[in-house]
Write a protein that holds these residues in place. Structure first.
Motif, PDB file in Angstrom:
ATOM      1  N   VAL A 238       0.832  -1.202   0.000  1.00  0.00           N
ATOM      2  CA  VAL A 238       0.000   0.000   0.000  1.00  0.00           C
ATOM      3  C   VAL A 238       0.867   1.254   0.000  1.00  0.00           C
ATOM      4  N   ALA A 239       1.938   1.223   0.845  1.00  0.00           N
ATOM      5  CA  ALA A 239       2.822   2.390   0.905  1.00  0.00           C
ATOM      6  C   ALA A 239       3.493   2.632  -0.447  1.00  0.00           C
ATOM      7  N   ALA A 240       4.004   1.535  -1.037  1.00  0.00           N
ATOM      8  CA  ALA A 240       4.652   1.678  -2.344  1.00  0.00           C
ATOM      9  C   ALA A 240       3.672   2.198  -3.396  1.00  0.00           C
ATOM     10  N   MET A 241       2.452   1.671  -3.345  1.00  0.00           N
ATOM     11  CA  MET A 241       1.441   2.118  -4.300  1.00  0.00           C
ATOM     12  C   MET A 241       1.080   3.584  -4.081  1.00  0.00           C
ATOM     13  N   ALA A 242       1.082   3.986  -2.790  1.00  0.00           N
ATOM     14  CA  ALA A 242       0.781   5.391  -2.507  1.00  0.00           C
ATOM     15  C   ALA A 242       1.815   6.301  -3.148  1.00  0.00           C
ATOM     16  N   VAL A 243       3.107   5.897  -3.014  1.00  0.00           N
ATOM     17  CA  VAL A 243       4.177   6.690  -3.636  1.00  0.00           C
ATOM     18  C   VAL A 243       4.022   6.682  -5.151  1.00  0.00           C
ATOM     19  N   LEU A 244       3.734   5.486  -5.708  1.00  0.00           N
ATOM     20  CA  LEU A 244       3.584   5.375  -7.153  1.00  0.00           C
ATOM     21  C   LEU A 244       2.396   6.199  -7.652  1.00  0.00           C
ATOM     22  N   ILE A 245       1.295   6.127  -6.896  1.00  0.00           N
ATOM     23  CA  ILE A 245       0.108   6.906  -7.300  1.00  0.00           C
ATOM     24  C   ILE A 245       0.411   8.397  -7.296  1.00  0.00           C
ATOM     25  N   ALA A 246       1.126   8.831  -6.234  1.00  0.00           N
ATOM     26  CA  ALA A 246       1.471  10.253  -6.156  1.00  0.00           C
ATOM     27  C   ALA A 246       2.309  10.669  -7.361  1.00  0.00           C
ATOM     28  N   ALA A 247       3.285   9.797  -7.728  1.00  0.00           N
ATOM     29  CA  ALA A 247       4.128  10.106  -8.878  1.00  0.00           C
ATOM     30  C   ALA A 247       3.308  10.132 -10.164  1.00  0.00           C
ATOM     31  N   LEU A 248       2.410   9.148 -10.310  1.00  0.00           N
ATOM     32  CA  LEU A 248       1.570   9.105 -11.509  1.00  0.00           C
ATOM     33  C   LEU A 248       0.635  10.301 -11.591  1.00  0.00           C
ATOM     34  N   VAL A 249       0.104  10.705 -10.425  1.00  0.00           N
ATOM     35  CA  VAL A 249      -0.792  11.868 -10.418  1.00  0.00           C
ATOM     36  C   VAL A 249      -0.049  13.114 -10.881  1.00  0.00           C
ATOM     37  N   LEU A 250       1.177  13.287 -10.353  1.00  0.00           N
ATOM     38  CA  LEU A 250       1.960  14.454 -10.762  1.00  0.00           C
ATOM     39  C   LEU A 250       2.292  14.399 -12.251  1.00  0.00           C
ATOM     40  N   PHE A 251       2.699  13.184 -12.710  1.00  0.00           N
ATOM     41  CA  PHE A 251       3.010  13.042 -14.134  1.00  0.00           C
ATOM     42  C   PHE A 251       1.771  13.291 -14.997  1.00  0.00           C
ATOM     43  N   SER A 252       0.652  12.696 -14.600  1.00  0.00           N
ATOM     44  CA  SER A 252      -0.591  12.875 -15.351  1.00  0.00           C
ATOM     45  C   SER A 252      -1.036  14.326 -15.343  1.00  0.00           C
ATOM     46  N   ALA A 253      -0.802  15.004 -14.207  1.00  0.00           N
ATOM     47  CA  ALA A 253      -1.178  16.417 -14.121  1.00  0.00           C
ATOM     48  C   ALA A 253      -0.402  17.236 -15.147  1.00  0.00           C
ATOM     49  N   ARG A 254       0.914  16.951 -15.232  1.00  0.00           N
ATOM     50  CA  ARG A 254       1.716  17.674 -16.225  1.00  0.00           C
ATOM     51  C   ARG A 254       1.264  17.348 -17.647  1.00  0.00           C
ATOM     52  N   GLN A 255       0.949  16.063 -17.883  1.00  0.00           N
ATOM     53  CA  GLN A 255       0.479  15.677 -19.212  1.00  0.00           C
ATOM     54  C   GLN A 255      -0.855  16.355 -19.538  1.00  0.00           C
ATOM     55  N   ALA A 256      -1.739  16.387 -18.549  1.00  0.00           N
ATOM     56  CA  ALA A 256      -3.045  17.026 -18.765  1.00  0.00           C
ATOM     57  C   ALA A 256      -2.881  18.513 -19.061  1.00  0.00           C
ATOM     58  N   ASP A 257      -1.969  19.174 -18.311  1.00  0.00           N
ATOM     59  CA  ASP A 257      -1.713  20.599 -18.570  1.00  0.00           C
ATOM     60  C   ASP A 257      -1.184  20.801 -19.985  1.00  0.00           C
ATOM     61  N   ARG A 258      -0.268  19.884 -20.401  1.00  0.00           N
ATOM     62  CA  ARG A 258       0.320  20.030 -21.732  1.00  0.00           C
ATOM     63  C   ARG A 258      -0.735  19.803 -22.825  1.00  0.00           C
ATOM     64  N   LEU A 259      -1.534  18.751 -22.662  1.00  0.00           N
ATOM     65  CA  LEU A 259      -2.562  18.463 -23.662  1.00  0.00           C
ATOM     66  C   LEU A 259      -3.610  19.573 -23.727  1.00  0.00           C
ATOM     67  N   ALA A 260      -3.958  20.125 -22.556  1.00  0.00           N
ATOM     68  CA  ALA A 260      -4.919  21.227 -22.538  1.00  0.00           C
ATOM     69  C   ALA A 260      -4.367  22.438 -23.280  1.00  0.00           C
ATOM     70  N   PHE A 261      -3.051  22.697 -23.062  1.00  0.00           N
ATOM     71  CA  PHE A 261      -2.423  23.829 -23.750  1.00  0.00           C
ATOM     72  C   PHE A 261      -2.423  23.590 -25.267  1.00  0.00           C
ATOM     73  N   GLN A 262      -2.053  22.364 -25.688  1.00  0.00           N
ATOM     74  CA  GLN A 262      -2.025  22.063 -27.115  1.00  0.00           C
ATOM     75  C   GLN A 262      -3.413  22.201 -27.734  1.00  0.00           C
ATOM     76  N   ARG A 263      -4.424  21.735 -27.004  1.00  0.00           N
ATOM     77  CA  ARG A 263      -5.785  21.842 -27.525  1.00  0.00           C
ATOM     78  C   ARG A 263      -6.190  23.304 -27.696  1.00  0.00           C
ATOM     79  N   GLU A 264      -5.928  24.118 -26.674  1.00  0.00           N
ATOM     80  CA  GLU A 264      -6.311  25.525 -26.764  1.00  0.00           C
ATOM     81  C   GLU A 264      -5.525  26.239 -27.853  1.00  0.00           C
ATOM     82  N   HIS A 265      -4.230  25.898 -27.986  1.00  0.00           N
ATOM     83  CA  HIS A 265      -3.420  26.484 -29.056  1.00  0.00           C
ATOM     84  C   HIS A 265      -4.000  26.096 -30.420  1.00  0.00           C
ATOM     85  N   GLY A 266      -4.382  24.801 -30.538  1.00  0.00           N
ATOM     86  CA  GLY A 266      -4.977  24.346 -31.792  1.00  0.00           C
ATOM     87  C   GLY A 266      -6.310  25.004 -32.087  1.00  0.00           C
TER      88      GLY A 266
END
Length: 745
Positions: free
Chosen positions: A28-56
């Protein structure tokens, strides 16, 4: 309790902790760390995709606005009335306001408009919805427009095939520039004749200049319609700001400025909101995980069994076993996300069976269900295991074709589907035949969001069915605007029929080819809208047929024509009737009622239908045609020569007259001589006892030829244009046919 037993129980608990609880907590602890990392990574990806969409979005809307302004202009510049009024601009400047100036502001949102005479001198100017002095052209836009005007004059004097785009009517020039302190689109278009009847020397046309600012309505539309926060124009992006910027470049690559906005950052926003909740949730999970683990094994087995059954029922169609709408929507959203992340493509196919209702009505609902099942089986056999086939409606299916290279793969699949579905289907001891129409949208090229991509595939399906069914059509950007335009016309036409405003019947006389006397007239419906002027029947009549309005419209035209013709000294009044009207079992009865009410003799009414619709709907139309013939009404076949052209058919259906299509008449005397074809048609018609009318007579040479070879009557602009009923009244009040013929013969 014995000590040994106690000891054994304690050891069992310790083994449970060591073997199950401790590893579970560590996991559970390892998954918590992994989830936190994935959330941060996904957040950056979501920000990037949102920017690309708005630019497009901004880039696409800008490109569409540049293309649309020229299209807007063609709505008023390709027009005979515009040519005549600009030549007489000093006599009626209000008309220029209403149609070429102020109206462009109120209807299309253009900010400035100018008219130039053939010497490139300004004769009219509009800014902000008000007419201003024409000299404002030299003060405001001349330096910017002059190169565009010169280039357009060159195109008009020395035209080449590439000067007019595939969706344009006339050549034009366009660019981005700073106008009156605003970044703007500047477009120049010639004012030309829509019929070609007004002579214009190449390069001497009046020119229309349209200007639309990009820092007013354009940026406001971006903010409101596309939810782009802080959309505005800036000469330079502000240093140190996180705002996005799309450069505005002229055709010479000169930087005009930027469209800037504050990008939406869904990922960062999500992290800020979720982080506290996630921390509290993890603490709670650690507290209860030991208790939950004791029930995991039994609960998992029960849950897997029930979930598998429930999931299948929830996400599959009970009739075909295919995916249903819910699973289809979910899979489409996931595949689009995958395509965006992997830079791949998918094709969304919307399918609608052609002729299913006929099978269902003829053989019954059980047979219809069996047909749907067999169609589903055939579709499933044509796709790969990675694709998805879904039943999304009664006789509607959808296919998600995943990870393809491009439209060519989708086209191959569509061809296989059309061929496979067209094969006979064995049902209840008989063979049923249906077809299929397919609309295709490519993701994420056409749309990156599920709802938008599905809407565009549906629009493409509509176009496929409108084009004749049994075919496939890829979505194109023009279809969206075309569909909205059709819906707007349908709504306006429905209102016009309810209020009887804007609709009018015009009459085009028919002349004897030998004597030149008026022998009849054809009733033609016309529709004038307050802002748009006359709408072509080729536009609104097909829409009326699709919208179920054609019977109401056709009956109104028939009533008007009979009431008008009863007082004119002509042989027949011809009224166009659609196959939809003729398929109505009560049509002949209704015609009889109208004739009685108007007082028109049945022998003076001539019903016209087109050749193709006549042959394709012969079985359904024949009872009404037979009933009308029995009452004395005449039958004419319009546009003869463009369809089946079978005289055997004509004898079987008791046609009185055929009307030779204008495409043959226009070939008289040309290099592609249509004269022998017309001669053959007239000879065969005479042998069959049919009368012949030639449409589209526009030259004296055509008139002479047709009268010499035995054509009965002529119709066309050379003799008379269509006119309202009052004009026809005037013709017959001033001495019958002779005075009118003096001007037309």
């Amino acid at each position: 309790m014995e000590p040994g037993q106690h000891s054994t129980g304690g050891a069992g608990r310790r083994r449970f902790v060591a073997q199950v609880v401790a590893p579970a907590l560590a996991t559970v602890a390892a998954m918590a760390v992994l989830i936190a990392a994935l959330v941060l990574f996904s957040a950056r990806q979501a920000d990037r995709l949102a920017f690309q969409r708005e630019h497009g979005v901004i880039s696409t809307v800008l490109a569409q606005s540049i293309a649309r302004i020229a299209h807007d202009q063609e709505g008023v510049t390709v027009w005979d009335d515009a040519v005549r009024h600009v030549r007489a601009f000093d006599q009626d400047p209000v008309w220029l306001d209403t149609n070429l100036g102020v109206w462009m502001r109120t209807y299309y949102g253009h900010d400035e408009a100018f008219l130039l005479n053939p010497k490139n001198e300004p004769i009219y100017a509009m800014r902000g919805g008000r007419r201003i002095s024409a000299s404002a052209y030299q003060r405001g836009v001349e330096d910017i427009a002059a190169p565009l005007v010169a280039e357009l004059r060159r195109k008009l004097r020395h035209p080449s095939p590439g000067d007019v785009g595939p969706s344009a009517l006339t050549p034009g020039t366009i660019d981005l520039a700073i106008v009156s302190g605003h970044p703007a689109i500047v477009s120049v278009k010639p004012i030309t004749s829509d019929t070609g009847t007004i002579p214009q020397a190449a390069g001497t046309e009046f020119l229309h200049i349209a200007v639309r600012y990009l820092d007013t309505d354009f940026t406001r539309e971006l903010s409101e319609r596309y939810q782009l926060e802080g959309a505005a124009f800036a000469k330079q992006p502000l240093a140190g700001r996180t705002e996005g910027a799309v450069p505005l470049l002229s055709s010479s690559k000169q930087l005009i400025g930027y469209v800037v906005w504050q990008p939406f950052q869904p990922g960062s926003l999500l992290v800020k909101r979720v982080a506290p909740v996630m921390g509290a949730s993890l603490l709670l999970i650690f507290a209860i995980v030991t208790i939950l683990l004791r029930h995991v094994r039994q609960g998992t087995l029960r849950l897997e069994a029930s979930e598998a059954q429930a999931q299948h029922l929830a996400f599959h169609d009970p009739l075909t076993g295919l995916a249903n709408r819910a699973l289809f929507d979910d899979r489409l959203a996931h595949q689009l996300a995958h395509a965006r992340a992997a830079s791949s493509s998918l094709a969304l196919l919307y399918l609608d069976l052609d002729g299913f209702k006929s099978v269902n009505d003829t053989l019954g609902h059980p047979a219809g269900d069996e047909l749907i099942r067999q169609v589903g089986t055939r579709l499933a056999s044509l796709v790969r295991s990675t694709d998805l086939v879904a039943r999304v409606g009664g006789d509607e299916f959808a296919i998600i074709q995943c990870d393809i290279e491009g439209p060519a793969e989708a086209e191959i699949l569509c061809m296989r589907i059309v061929e496979e579905i067209s094969r006979p289907i064995d049902i209840a001891g008989t063979q049923a035949r249906v077809g299929v129409s397919i609309g295709i949208a490519m993701g994420p090229a056409d749309a990156s969001e599920r709802i938008d991509l599905a809407r565009k595939a549906d629009i493409a399906l509509y176009e496929a069915k409108s084009a004749g069914k049994g075919r496939y059509t890829f979505f194109a950007e023009g279809m969206d605007a075309s569909l909205r335009r059709r819906k707007e016309i349908e709504t306006a036409l429905r209102a016009a029929l309810e209020t009887r405003t804007g609709l009018e019947v015009f009459y085009q006389p028919l002349y004897s080819a030998q004597s030149g006397a008026i022998t009849g007239a054809e009733a033609l419906v016309r529709w004038r809208r307050p802002q748009q002027g006359f709408i072509s029947p080729t536009i609104f009549v097909p829409i009326a047929e699709e919208a179920g309005l054609i019977e109401q419209l056709g009956e109104w035209v028939l009533e008007q024509a009979c009431r008008a013709a009863v007082k004119w000294p002509i042989g027949t009044i011809s009224v166009n009737v659609s196959a939809v009207q003729l398929r109505n079992a009560h049509f002949a009865e209704r015609v009889t009622e109208i004739l009685k009410q108007s007082g028109l003799e049945p022998a003076r009414l001539e019903v016209e239908i087109t050749e193709t619709s006549f042959i394709e709907n012969a079985a359904n139309c024949q009872p009404n045609l037979t009933a009308l013939r029995a009452r004395g009404v005449k039958i004419a076949l319009d546009d003869f020569g463009t369809g089946y052209s079978s005289f055997t058919h004509l004898r079987n259906f008791d046609v009185d007259r055929i009307k030779i299509d204008r495409s043959f008449v226009s070939g008289i005397g040309s290099t592609e001589d249509g004269s022998p074809i017309i001669q053959a048609i007239i000879d065969l018609a005479k042998a069959s006892g049919l009368k012949v009318t030639a449409e589209g007579v526009e030259t004296a040479e055509q008139r002479f030829f047709l009268s010499q070879i035995g054509c009965n009557s002529l119709q066309g602009y050379l003799l008379s244009r269509p006119m309202p009923a009052k004009a026809m009244d005037a013709v017959f009040r001033v001495g019958g046919h002779s005075s009118a013929l003096a001007d037309t013969n």
